[in-house]
Design a protein around this motif. Structure first.
Motif, PDB file in Angstrom:
ATOM      1  N   ALA A 103      19.917  26.615  70.238  1.00  0.00           N
ATOM      2  CA  ALA A 103      19.971  28.062  70.427  1.00  0.00           C
ATOM      3  C   ALA A 103      20.008  28.793  69.092  1.00  0.00           C
ATOM      4  O   ALA A 103      19.320  29.816  68.908  1.00  0.00           O
ATOM      5  N   VAL A 104      20.790  28.295  68.144  1.00  0.00           N
ATOM      6  CA  VAL A 104      20.855  28.915  66.818  1.00  0.00           C
ATOM      7  C   VAL A 104      19.499  28.830  66.130  1.00  0.00           C
ATOM      8  O   VAL A 104      19.029  29.807  65.521  1.00  0.00           O
ATOM      9  N   LYS A 162      19.054  32.732  68.865  1.00  0.00           N
ATOM     10  CA  LYS A 162      19.673  33.354  70.043  1.00  0.00           C
ATOM     11  C   LYS A 162      21.191  33.464  69.911  1.00  0.00           C
ATOM     12  O   LYS A 162      21.853  32.558  69.387  1.00  0.00           O
ATOM     13  N   PRO A 163      21.781  34.546  70.397  1.00  0.00           N
ATOM     14  CA  PRO A 163      23.234  34.657  70.502  1.00  0.00           C
ATOM     15  C   PRO A 163      23.779  33.607  71.470  1.00  0.00           C
ATOM     16  O   PRO A 163      23.106  33.264  72.449  1.00  0.00           O
ATOM     17  N   VAL A 164      24.992  33.120  71.205  1.00  0.00           N
ATOM     18  CA  VAL A 164      25.536  31.997  71.976  1.00  0.00           C
ATOM     19  C   VAL A 164      26.968  32.258  72.407  1.00  0.00           C
ATOM     20  O   VAL A 164      27.813  32.644  71.603  1.00  0.00           O
ATOM     21  N   ILE A 165      27.235  32.036  73.695  1.00  0.00           N
ATOM     22  CA  ILE A 165      28.594  31.898  74.210  1.00  0.00           C
ATOM     23  C   ILE A 165      28.750  30.446  74.610  1.00  0.00           C
ATOM     24  O   ILE A 165      27.989  29.935  75.434  1.00  0.00           O
ATOM     25  N   GLN A 175      23.242  35.859  64.527  1.00  0.00           N
ATOM     26  CA  GLN A 175      23.472  36.413  65.851  1.00  0.00           C
ATOM     27  C   GLN A 175      24.925  36.193  66.260  1.00  0.00           C
ATOM     28  O   GLN A 175      25.601  35.306  65.735  1.00  0.00           O
ATOM     29  N   PRO A 176      25.433  36.991  67.211  1.00  0.00           N
ATOM     30  CA  PRO A 176      26.816  36.802  67.675  1.00  0.00           C
ATOM     31  C   PRO A 176      27.026  35.426  68.305  1.00  0.00           C
ATOM     32  O   PRO A 176      26.142  34.906  68.994  1.00  0.00           O
TER      33      PRO A 176
END
Length: 322
Positions: free
Chosen positions: A82-83, A87-90, A114-115
């Motif tokens: 994802a990084v 992309k932002p990641v939870i 990104q957050p």
């Protein structure tokens, strides 16, 4: 509207998907799971696209947020993809099966523009926040003891139908439940200084049946007492005893106060909407505001404590600040 890819279609994946659907600015765009039947059922429920390859879904142009709800051993692989895709990641807690891999995830988060956030809901639980406010206000005087107590008549619990939770490598009640309460200690006291514990396991390679020992947080002594496969109701509690009273967090969210000569009284009985608050804070961060998020570094500080509990073997393990 932010499109979310849910990677991992288990119980917690459903819980987060429900929250993303409930929030006005997010929607479940895609789901991913290695088990094709599971992701197809999930996709039908949330009317979203289905994938069995996480690299494909996180790279999709339409995906704005990646939620990582896979078992801990798979966190690094999915977060890195994802990084790399920008992309932002939870990510679900615990951050990883151990703090060494957790540190690699912290480095990935630091590399991202990104957050990123970890789902540790005590950041938003009303009873936890009230406990911290009362401690800060000196309402129970000087803290003298922190007591963490856990009882599990069955592990994994009946509703946890995944085998990895019973394994020593990435499962067990300390990682799954204790992580939350150790995070609560970290939130209230700034971190754990040292641990000295004894751990007994149910069988080779299997989850812990007993943990007993002590720790200190910001100089305040503490105890940890965990027992599984016992003839009692499930219990998860954190008590702070002070010179003028005590505060106890019961059943994840219920806060009770007690003082000498008085009966214990519940002062907060509100579970809050913690998952919705997490999404709200994450959206605020995406929108350029300051979201109140649990960082990967925050989560790995907790993981270092979990690792120390397992490593102690009756010897004091110091936790120097990172």
């Amino acid at each position: 509207m932010y499109n979310v890819a849910v990677v991992g279609c288990g119980v917690i994946g459903h819980r987060l998907a429900d929250t993303f659907e409930a929030h006005a600015e997010t929607t479940v765009y895609a789901a991913c799971d290695l088990v094709e039947s599971k992701v197809e059922s999930f996709a039908a429920e949330y009317d979203c696209a289905a994938y069995t390859d996480h690299e494909t879904v996180v790279a999709a142009d339409a995906v704005d947020i990646v939620y990582v709800g896979v078992p801990p051993n798979a966190h690094r692989e999915v977060v890195e993809a994802a990084v790399d895709a920008g992309k932002p990641v939870i990510c679900e807690k615990p951050i990883a099966a151990d703090a060494t891999v957790g540190a690699e995830l912290v480095a990935l988060a630091d590399r991202s523009d990104q957050p990123t956030a970890i789902n540790l809901p005590f950041r938003y639980t009303p009873g936890v926040r009230e406990l911290i406010d009362r401690l800060d206000a000196g309402e129970i005087g000087e803290p003298r003891r922190i007591e963490l107590t856990f009882r599990f008549p069955q592990w994994p619990r009946e509703w946890q139908d995944v085998e990895w939770l019973a394994g020593r490598e990435q499962g067990g009640p300390l990682r799954e439940v204790g992580t939350h309460y150790l995070f609560g200690v970290q939130e209230a006291f700034g971190g754990v200084d040292w641990v000295d514990t004894a751990v007994e396991y149910t069988a080779p390679g299997r989850y812990e049946e007993s943990i007993t020992g002590s720790f200190a947080a910001d100089g305040v002594p503490g105890t940890i007492d965990l027992l599984t496969d016992c003839g009692t109701d499930e219990q998860n509690s954190m008590t702070v005893v002070g010179t003028e009273g005590s505060l106890t967090l019961l059943d994840w969210y219920r806060l009770a106060e007690h003082s000498e000569g008085a009966e214990q009284q519940v002062v907060v009985d509100d579970p809050g909407e913690t998952t919705l608050q997490l999404v709200e804070e994450f959206v605020a961060e995406l929108d350029g505001d300051d979201g109140d998020l649990v960082s990967f570094a925050d989560a790995n500080r907790v993981q270092r404590v979990v690792d120390a509990v397992f490593a102690s073997d009756g010897e004091r393990v110091s936790l120097d600040a990172e």
